[in-house]
Design an enzyme around this catalytic site. Structure first.
Site, mmCIF file in Angstrom:
data_model
loop_
_atom_site.group_PDB
_atom_site.id
_atom_site.type_symbol
_atom_site.label_atom_id
_atom_site.label_comp_id
_atom_site.label_asym_id
_atom_site.label_seq_id
_atom_site.Cartn_x
_atom_site.Cartn_y
_atom_site.Cartn_z
ATOM 1 N N HIS A 1 0.859 -1.185 0.000
ATOM 2 C CA HIS A 1 0.000 0.000 0.000
ATOM 3 C C HIS A 1 0.896 1.236 0.000
ATOM 4 C CE1 HIS A 1 -3.718 -2.120 2.003
ATOM 5 N NE2 HIS A 1 -3.244 -2.772 0.947
ATOM 6 N N GLU B 1 0.636 4.110 1.448
ATOM 7 C CA GLU B 1 0.831 4.739 2.764
ATOM 8 C C GLU B 1 1.907 4.009 3.564
ATOM 9 O OE1 GLU B 1 -2.040 3.498 1.496
ATOM 10 O OE2 GLU B 1 -3.778 4.608 2.257
ATOM 11 N N CYS C 1 -5.689 2.159 5.834
ATOM 12 C CA CYS C 1 -6.256 0.952 6.457
ATOM 13 C C CYS C 1 -5.543 0.695 7.795
ATOM 14 C CB CYS C 1 -6.091 -0.235 5.515
ATOM 15 S SG CYS C 1 -4.395 -0.832 5.336
ATOM 16 N N CYS D 1 -1.702 0.082 7.440
ATOM 17 C CA CYS D 1 -0.943 1.298 7.175
ATOM 18 C C CYS D 1 -0.952 2.227 8.373
ATOM 19 C CB CYS D 1 -1.508 2.001 5.947
ATOM 20 S SG CYS D 1 -1.253 1.046 4.428
#
Ligand SMILES: [Zn+2]
Length: 143
Positions: free
Chosen positions: A56, A58, A86, A89
């Site tokens: 991801h 992030e 999420c 992250c």
């Protein structure tokens, strides 16, 4: 609260999300802006192209920040991201020392747009074996 400068940088994160799709990846993008608003690093979701569930943007940027930024700089750095981070992250962001997150879509808004994107829960069992499990922890932190 966000301001016009935040919205300018959020639009860049959204553009990174759109670009990810052209590369065959899922539509998520993020960037880090330093204390003066300068862009320090950018990333998009590469879960599919890297075959890595943790890719991801992030989390990739949180890991970069923890490696590359002095703690006082990280604390004055903002993560701009196309969707609310999420749980995975968020954990990385907290540990990275980044000072602020600004997101476009909330998780609730994202779920409305992609109902299949919700995550199942996983059973967790514990605590257990306290007297055994405490030994490596105490050994490490009391040295
Ligand atoms: Zn995430």
């Amino acid at each position: 609260m966000t301001n016009p400068a935040d919205e300018h940088l959020l639009r860049r994160a959204i553009a990174l999300a759109a670009h990810a799709v052209t590369l065959g990846d899922a539509p998520y993008g993020s960037l880090l802006a330093g204390p003066d608003g300068e862009i320090l690093a950018e990333a998009h979701n590469t879960v599919l192209s890297d075959n890595d569930i943790s890719a991801h943007p992030e989390l990739k940027l949180a890991r970069w920040a923890a490696r590359e930024l002095a703690p006082d700089t990280a604390a004055r750095t903002t993560l701009y991201t196309s969707c609310q981070p999420c749980g995975m992250c968020t954990g990385g962001i907290v540990r990275s020392g980044l000072g602020r997150v600004v997101y476009a879509l909330s998780t609730e808004q994202l779920t409305e747009l992609n109902p299949s994107g919700t995550w199942p829960t996983v059973e967790q069992h514990g605590p257990a074996l306290f007297d055994e499990a405490r030994v490596p922890i105490e050994t490490y932190y009391r040295r």
